[in-house]
Design a protein around this motif. Structure first.
Motif, PDB file in Angstrom:
ATOM      1  N   THR A   1       0.823  -1.203   0.000  1.00  0.00           N
ATOM      2  CA  THR A   1       0.000   0.000   0.000  1.00  0.00           C
ATOM      3  C   THR A   1       0.857   1.253   0.000  1.00  0.00           C
ATOM      4  N   ALA A   2       1.890   1.275   0.865  1.00  0.00           N
ATOM      5  CA  ALA A   2       2.761   2.450   0.931  1.00  0.00           C
ATOM      6  C   ALA A   2       3.475   2.681  -0.398  1.00  0.00           C
ATOM      7  N   ALA A   3       3.921   1.596  -1.021  1.00  0.00           N
ATOM      8  CA  ALA A   3       4.612   1.731  -2.304  1.00  0.00           C
ATOM      9  C   ALA A   3       3.665   2.262  -3.376  1.00  0.00           C
ATOM     10  N   ARG A   4       2.426   1.813  -3.391  1.00  0.00           N
ATOM     11  CA  ARG A   4       1.477   2.216  -4.421  1.00  0.00           C
ATOM     12  C   ARG A   4       0.950   3.631  -4.204  1.00  0.00           C
ATOM     13  N   VAL A   5       0.880   4.065  -2.953  1.00  0.00           N
ATOM     14  CA  VAL A   5       0.530   5.460  -2.705  1.00  0.00           C
ATOM     15  C   VAL A   5       1.639   6.368  -3.237  1.00  0.00           C
ATOM     16  N   ALA A   6       2.914   5.923  -3.063  1.00  0.00           N
ATOM     17  CA  ALA A   6       4.038   6.713  -3.572  1.00  0.00           C
ATOM     18  C   ALA A   6       4.097   6.704  -5.094  1.00  0.00           C
ATOM     19  N   LYS A   7       3.734   5.586  -5.722  1.00  0.00           N
ATOM     20  CA  LYS A   7       3.739   5.484  -7.192  1.00  0.00           C
ATOM     21  C   LYS A   7       2.578   4.604  -7.603  1.00  0.00           C
ATOM     22  N   GLY A   8       1.536   5.225  -8.132  1.00  0.00           N
ATOM     23  CA  GLY A   8       0.296   4.512  -8.376  1.00  0.00           C
ATOM     24  C   GLY A   8       0.401   3.362  -9.345  1.00  0.00           C
ATOM     25  N   GLY A   9       1.309   3.422 -10.303  1.00  0.00           N
ATOM     26  CA  GLY A   9       1.372   2.374 -11.310  1.00  0.00           C
ATOM     27  C   GLY A   9       2.451   1.347 -11.099  1.00  0.00           C
ATOM     28  N   VAL A  10       3.016   1.256  -9.893  1.00  0.00           N
ATOM     29  CA  VAL A  10       4.108   0.314  -9.666  1.00  0.00           C
ATOM     30  C   VAL A  10       3.582  -1.121  -9.760  1.00  0.00           C
ATOM     31  N   ARG A  11       4.323  -1.978 -10.424  1.00  0.00           N
ATOM     32  CA  ARG A  11       3.982  -3.393 -10.534  1.00  0.00           C
ATOM     33  C   ARG A  11       4.732  -4.136  -9.433  1.00  0.00           C
ATOM     34  N   VAL A  12       4.072  -5.049  -8.744  1.00  0.00           N
ATOM     35  CA  VAL A  12       4.625  -5.666  -7.538  1.00  0.00           C
ATOM     36  C   VAL A  12       4.720  -7.174  -7.710  1.00  0.00           C
ATOM     37  N   VAL A  13       5.873  -7.716  -7.355  1.00  0.00           N
ATOM     38  CA  VAL A  13       6.062  -9.169  -7.296  1.00  0.00           C
ATOM     39  C   VAL A  13       6.436  -9.520  -5.866  1.00  0.00           C
ATOM     40  N   LEU A  14       5.622 -10.341  -5.216  1.00  0.00           N
ATOM     41  CA  LEU A  14       5.861 -10.776  -3.851  1.00  0.00           C
ATOM     42  C   LEU A  14       6.544 -12.138  -3.863  1.00  0.00           C
ATOM     43  N   GLY A  15       7.677 -12.250  -3.216  1.00  0.00           N
ATOM     44  CA  GLY A  15       8.369 -13.528  -3.117  1.00  0.00           C
ATOM     45  C   GLY A  15       7.909 -14.316  -1.905  1.00  0.00           C
ATOM     46  N   GLU A  16       7.754 -15.608  -2.083  1.00  0.00           N
ATOM     47  CA  GLU A  16       7.474 -16.477  -0.930  1.00  0.00           C
ATOM     48  C   GLU A  16       8.662 -16.449   0.032  1.00  0.00           C
ATOM     49  N   VAL A  17       8.397 -16.752   1.296  1.00  0.00           N
ATOM     50  CA  VAL A  17       9.465 -16.928   2.280  1.00  0.00           C
ATOM     51  C   VAL A  17      10.036 -18.331   2.113  1.00  0.00           C
ATOM     52  N   THR A  18      11.348 -18.430   1.996  1.00  0.00           N
ATOM     53  CA  THR A  18      11.984 -19.733   1.835  1.00  0.00           C
ATOM     54  C   THR A  18      12.111 -20.432   3.190  1.00  0.00           C
ATOM     55  N   PRO A  19      11.963 -21.752   3.238  1.00  0.00           N
ATOM     56  CA  PRO A  19      12.041 -22.476   4.504  1.00  0.00           C
ATOM     57  C   PRO A  19      13.440 -22.452   5.095  1.00  0.00           C
ATOM     58  N   VAL A  20      13.527 -22.799   6.385  1.00  0.00           N
ATOM     59  CA  VAL A  20      14.791 -22.769   7.109  1.00  0.00           C
ATOM     60  C   VAL A  20      15.143 -24.177   7.571  1.00  0.00           C
TER      61      VAL A  20
END
Length: 448
Positions: A189-208
């Protein structure tokens, strides 16, 4: 309503508490309406902790920008890396810039790594620094930490794409899956408020692995990763799509990390490939990462340059610190007399945070014998490139040979005269095969 000022001045309106609430609510509504008009579909409801099957995020219509694609990679230590690493940022850069032939610019407030030995920031000892090293990763950062500053970073560096990977530190500090998902939502949300058209890729958390609480942490990680696609779909908009990179799908922490958490060269490759696939499949940027993934070498890539000198009772070996090495092991082989096999000595050289050269004294050597020593650097459990063999003749003036060597009656005891300059003795035993003499021609085997 009381009046203030002169009698001719107009009265001032004093809102009631209900009126204040209504004014604030109207302002919030207008703000959300403005954000929605900028971002397209943008829902604020949060997913349940255990919600959602892991299914593919539908392809988005968002096309890559014309000209240079600005990419900001944000996250924790897995994004930032530590001294001696290539980092998965490097491997993604090589894929996008080289294999896919794209014009990409990695952006962000940092360009360095952590020195894993001293624990200090600012290390620039990449295994290969020939790439765009800018990023927004910080060792030890939680998703909540990143959410607090990512808006300003996006506003300053103006990325077209935000690659975000964080959460393991949240779980290590006891935060729930729901709290961590909410922190990721806040960051997006914070990133998109700063730049409305930003494309976002969320990475999974890798196991430990080998963390001391693997079952608890990996249970949370699995639940978080299962809920991530629903979070992405819930937030995704036409102008600002949110998609998921399946960074945990092929990740095996026992083989793909150097310490159970942080990726080694194999792990870096798997994470980079997952992000490349998500960018290509869902955002039409570049090509998918080719499969099968290549075999890559792990461990420090710089071979130690070893020097040797005679020391009291042995040989002192020393060498310059190898970038990324957290410890060293020493291998020894006697070349003469009686050449033996190369063996790993029962000594491990830990690395301190000082500037002194790592060193070790090897003792119990045979005077006058020739030895070869090899030093191998390790980062965690990953062995790196070995040094060239350093040949040493220990003690050019060995003690004289013992006199009066005798075997006691029955062969149970060996004795000799003391040699004044000897510090210790080694005994070799060589079995001999004895045979009866061959009978003379014409002589019967029994002698008669």
């Amino acid at each position: 309503m009381p009046r203030t000022g002169s009698q001719d001045s107009p009265s001032r309106f004093k809102p009631t508490p209900l009126g204040l609430f209504g004014t604030a609510a109207a302002a919030m509504f207008l703000t959300l309406l403005l954000i929605q008009s900028l971002l397209g579909t943008f829902r604020t409801g949060g997913p349940e902790e255990d919600s959602g099957d892991f299914g593919p995020v539908p392809p988005t219509a968002a096309a890559p920008p014309e000209g240079t694609s600005r990419i900001m990679i944000a996250g924790d230590s897995i994004v930032q890396g530590s001294g001696g690493d290539f980092t998965w940022r490097y491997r993604l850069w090589r894929h996008l810039d080289g294999r896919s032939g794209l014009d990409v610019d990695f952006v962000g407030p940092y360009d360095s790594m952590l020195d894993a030995v001293t624990g200090s920031q600012g290390a620039t000892s990449y295994a290969d620094a020939g790439f765009d090293t800018d990023h927004a990763g910080r060792w030890g950062a939680t998703a909540a930490d990143l959410a607090g500053g990512i808006g300003a970073q996006v506003a300053e560096h103006d990325p077209h794409y935000l690659l975000f990977m964080a959460g393991v530190n949240d779980f290590a500090r006891g935060r729930s899956v729901g709290e961590t998902l909410s922190a990721v939502r806040d960051a997006v949300t914070a990133a998109r408020v700063a730049k409305g058209g930003v494309r976002v890729v969320l990475g999974e958390v890798t196991p430990v692995w080998d963390s001391g609480s693997d079952e608890e942490l990996n249970t949370r990680i699995t639940r978080f990763n299962a809920a991530l696609p629903d979070l992405a779909a819930d937030m995704s908009g036409d102008r600002s799509p949110v998609v998921v990179a399946r960074t945990a799908a092929e990740f095996a922490p026992a083989q793909d990390t150097w310490d159970g958490t942080h990726p080694d060269a194999r792990g870096e490759l798997k994470i980079a490939a997952a992000f490349a696939d998500a960018l290509a499949r869902d955002l039409r940027l570049g090509k998918p990462f080719p499969r099968p993934l290549p075999d890559v070498r792990t461990g420090p890539r710089v071979a130690p340059e070893v020097s040797a000198e005679q020391s009291a009772g042995g040989v002192r070996l020393s060498w310059d610190r190898v970038p990324g090495a957290t410890r060293y092991e020493v291998l020894q082989q006697r070349l003469r007399p009686d050449r033996d096999e190369r063996v790993r000595l029962p000594v491990e050289v830990a690395v301190s945070g000082g500037d002194e050269r790592p060193s070790v004294v090897v003792d119990s050597l045979l005077a006058g014998a020739t030895y070869e020593f090899v030093v191998q650097p390790f980062k965690g459990d990953d062995g790196g490139v070995r040094s060239d063999a350093e040949k040493v003749v220990f003690d050019d003036e060995p003690p004289s040979a013992p006199d009066r060597v005798r075997v006691g009656s029955g062969g149970g005891e060996l004795s000799w005269a003391e040699v004044p300059s000897a510090t210790h003795y080694e005994v070799w035993r060589r079995p001999l095969r004895c045979r009866l003499p061959e009978p003379s021609p014409g002589e019967s085997p029994g002698g008669g």
